[in-house]
Design an enzyme around this catalytic site. Structure first.
Site, short mmCIF file in Angstrom:
data_model
loop_
_atom_site.label_atom_id
_atom_site.label_comp_id
_atom_site.label_asym_id
_atom_site.label_seq_id
_atom_site.Cartn_x
_atom_site.Cartn_y
_atom_site.Cartn_z
N CYS A 84 0.90 -0.93 -0.06
CA CYS A 84 0.04 -0.31 -0.41
C CYS A 84 0.99 1.56 -0.02
O CYS A 84 0.39 2.29 0.19
CB CYS A 84 -0.90 -0.16 1.06
SG CYS A 84 -2.11 -1.39 1.50
N HIS A 94 -2.96 8.20 6.25
CA HIS A 94 -3.38 6.73 5.11
C HIS A 94 -4.73 6.36 5.37
O HIS A 94 -5.65 5.89 5.36
CB HIS A 94 -1.73 6.04 6.14
CG HIS A 94 -2.16 4.86 5.92
ND1 HIS A 94 -1.56 4.07 4.01
CD2 HIS A 94 -1.74 2.91 6.03
CE1 HIS A 94 -1.99 2.95 3.25
NE2 HIS A 94 -2.23 2.00 5.20
N GLU A 136 -0.75 5.29 13.66
CA GLU A 136 -1.08 6.85 12.69
C GLU A 136 -1.35 7.98 13.55
O GLU A 136 0.00 9.04 13.83
CB GLU A 136 -1.61 6.52 11.77
CG GLU A 136 -1.17 7.73 11.37
CD GLU A 136 -1.89 7.73 9.23
OE1 GLU A 136 -1.41 8.28 9.03
OE2 GLU A 136 -3.44 7.23 9.41
N LYS A 150 -9.87 8.03 2.11
CA LYS A 150 -10.64 6.86 1.87
C LYS A 150 -11.77 6.60 3.25
O LYS A 150 -11.78 5.43 2.31
CB LYS A 150 -9.57 5.71 3.22
CG LYS A 150 -8.07 4.98 1.92
CD LYS A 150 -7.07 4.32 2.77
CE LYS A 150 -5.28 3.78 2.22
NZ LYS A 150 -4.79 5.17 2.56
N HIS A 163 -9.91 1.87 -0.30
CA HIS A 163 -8.25 1.45 0.04
C HIS A 163 -8.04 1.00 -1.48
O HIS A 163 -8.32 -0.03 -1.94
CB HIS A 163 -7.99 0.55 1.27
CG HIS A 163 -6.41 0.30 1.43
ND1 HIS A 163 -5.71 1.59 0.64
CD2 HIS A 163 -5.29 -0.07 2.58
CE1 HIS A 163 -4.06 1.05 0.56
NE2 HIS A 163 -4.45 0.54 1.92
N PHE A 165 1.32 -3.41 4.07
CA PHE A 165 1.66 -4.42 4.27
C PHE A 165 3.63 -4.85 4.51
O PHE A 165 3.77 -4.49 3.27
CB PHE A 165 1.56 -5.76 3.76
CG PHE A 165 -0.29 -6.41 4.38
CD1 PHE A 165 -0.58 -4.98 5.05
CD2 PHE A 165 -1.03 -6.89 3.96
CE1 PHE A 165 -1.86 -4.72 6.05
CE2 PHE A 165 -2.02 -6.75 4.55
CZ PHE A 165 -2.81 -5.95 4.84
#
Length: 421
Positions: free
Chosen positions: A167, A307, A318, A339, A344, A407
């Protein structure tokens, strides 16, 4: 060696909120959700039955049907977004294009084609017949092919390749493009990301990981970052492409300039294959690195595009990271998790969120975080922070920071700023 200045001169987007920049931006500013029931396959066999899909898209507006059959949707989205960005930038590609390139980020590789062709193979095996597959199978699924198709179509003979960091891929691709231009290795690069994974194998895989929302009764409110009831991200698809250009090259041809690149940062959590460091250590480091590269202090940042995936652990980590880096300045900034509207887009997320940061700086508008309710508060989140809940806000924005975490612990951050001569 003095580094070259890098500016943004063109934008293109194929997204769940629109297939051009004005529509995409307008829907984001107005808090529109891109989520809806999945139409790409029969949802009887998947737990999650909705996604943020690209709508009303037809690649045959750009290429003929014969050529379209050679392209996985991932490449189709990227090609269409790139075409928009080139036209928006006004780049003249009729001459020698050795100093023009293309660098894209992807998370998965031609997954729609892969699943379809594997299903065909299983059917043939069950019928005990000779196995046959489309001759375009390999060219449609290899990870570099979207960048390759763009370079081939437009004759871009400069640097051309793909970045893959889950991502964070879109941000990684943009960072590579920045560095090549800064070092004088290219004059302009089409960069960003593309993704198309609204398929059974991907949805099922994320379901098994408990990573995506199962709020089937209300898809449009399923992506709810920073809310207590969040239950995972909503799958998105599409592509975002930016034209990055060396400043003097852009000025010499009279290009319009949306914004200037401030800086970038990279780091790794080195913690877990899917979970973020719960204290946000890697996320803190990547933002610190971006500030250092930009020659900025924490108080110089006006807006952060989070994010913000709407996962229980990720949102909290975050927020901790931002607190670590920005201290009390956190109360003077706007933050938002877009998002909540787009879903996403995995490898393309950084690209479309980078575009939103550029447009926020250009237009002085913060796109919102939608789907938040006052009775849905997480005790681990400080709501004195301005998360731009539910409604866009106008403010003068000199600098915007965009976070992307993938990831594997990959972190990449970008800073865009107002262009000043």
């Amino acid at each position: 060696m003095e580094l070259k200045r890098v500016v943004v001169t063109g934008l293109g987007a194929i997204t769940p909120l629109g297939n051009d920049i004005p529509t995409f931006w307008n829907n984001c500013v107005n808090g529109v959700s891109g989520a809806s029931p999945i139409t790409k396959y029969n949802v009887n066999w998947t737990k999650t039955k909705f996604a943020c899909q690209v709508k009303d898209f037809n690649i045959e507006n750009l290429v003929d049907r014969k050529e379209a059959r050679k392209l996985d949707p991932l490449s189709q989205y990227a090609l269409a977004a790139a075409d928009q960005a080139i036209k928006d930038s006004g780049l003249d590609l009729s001459g020698n294009n050795d100093r023009y390139g293309v660098i894209l980020g992807v998370g998965f590789c031609g997954l729609e084609t892969f699943q379809s062709e594997v299903e065909n193979l299983h059917t043939q095996k069950a019928q005990d017949t000779e196995l046959k597959i489309t001759p375009f199978f390999i060219p449609k699924i290899i990870g570099n092919i979207a960048a390759g198709n763009i370079a081939i179509r437009y004759g871009l003979t400069g640097p051309s390749y793909t970045a893959a960091s889950a991502c964070a891929s879109g941000n990684n691709a943009i960072i590579d493009a920045i560095n090549l231009i800064r070092l004088g290795k290219a004059d302009a690069i089409l960069t960003g990301g593309s993704e198309s994974v609204v398929v059974e194998c991907a949805i099922t895989g994320f379901n098994i990981m408990h990573a995506i929302s199962t709020r089937n009764e209300s898809p449009e409110t399923a992506s709810r970052p920073l809310s207590k009831s969040r239950d995972g991200f909503v799958m998105g698809e599409g592509s975002g492409v930016l034209v990055l250009e060396e400043l003097e090259h852009a000025l010499a041809r009279g290009a319009k300039i949306y914004a200037e690149v401030g800086g970038w940062g990279l780091s790794s959590d080195a913690y877990h294959i899917t979970a973020p460091d719960p204290e946000g250590k890697g996320a803190s480091k990547v933002m610190q690195n971006a500030l250092e590269d930009a020659g900025m202090k924490p108080e110089d940042i006006d807006y952060i595009n989070l994010h913000g995936t709407s996962t229980p652990i990720g949102d909290i980590a975050e927020c901790k990271a931002i607190r670590n880096v920005f201290g009390d300045h956190i109360y003077k900034m706007n933050l938002s998790a877009t998002k909540s509207m787009t879903g996403h887009l995995l490898g393309a997320a950084g690209a479309i969120e980078g575009i939103l940061c550029v447009l926020a700086v250009k237009n002085g508008i913060i796109p919102p975080t939608i789907n938040h309710a006052q009775d849905d508060l997480d005790e681990n989140i400080d709501y004195n922070i301005n998360f731009t809940f539910n409604k866009a806000q106008k403010r003068d924005i000199n600098t915007a920071l965009s976070n992307a975490f993938g990831f594997g612990g990959h972190n990449a951050a970008l800073i865009f700023k107002k262009y000043q001569a």
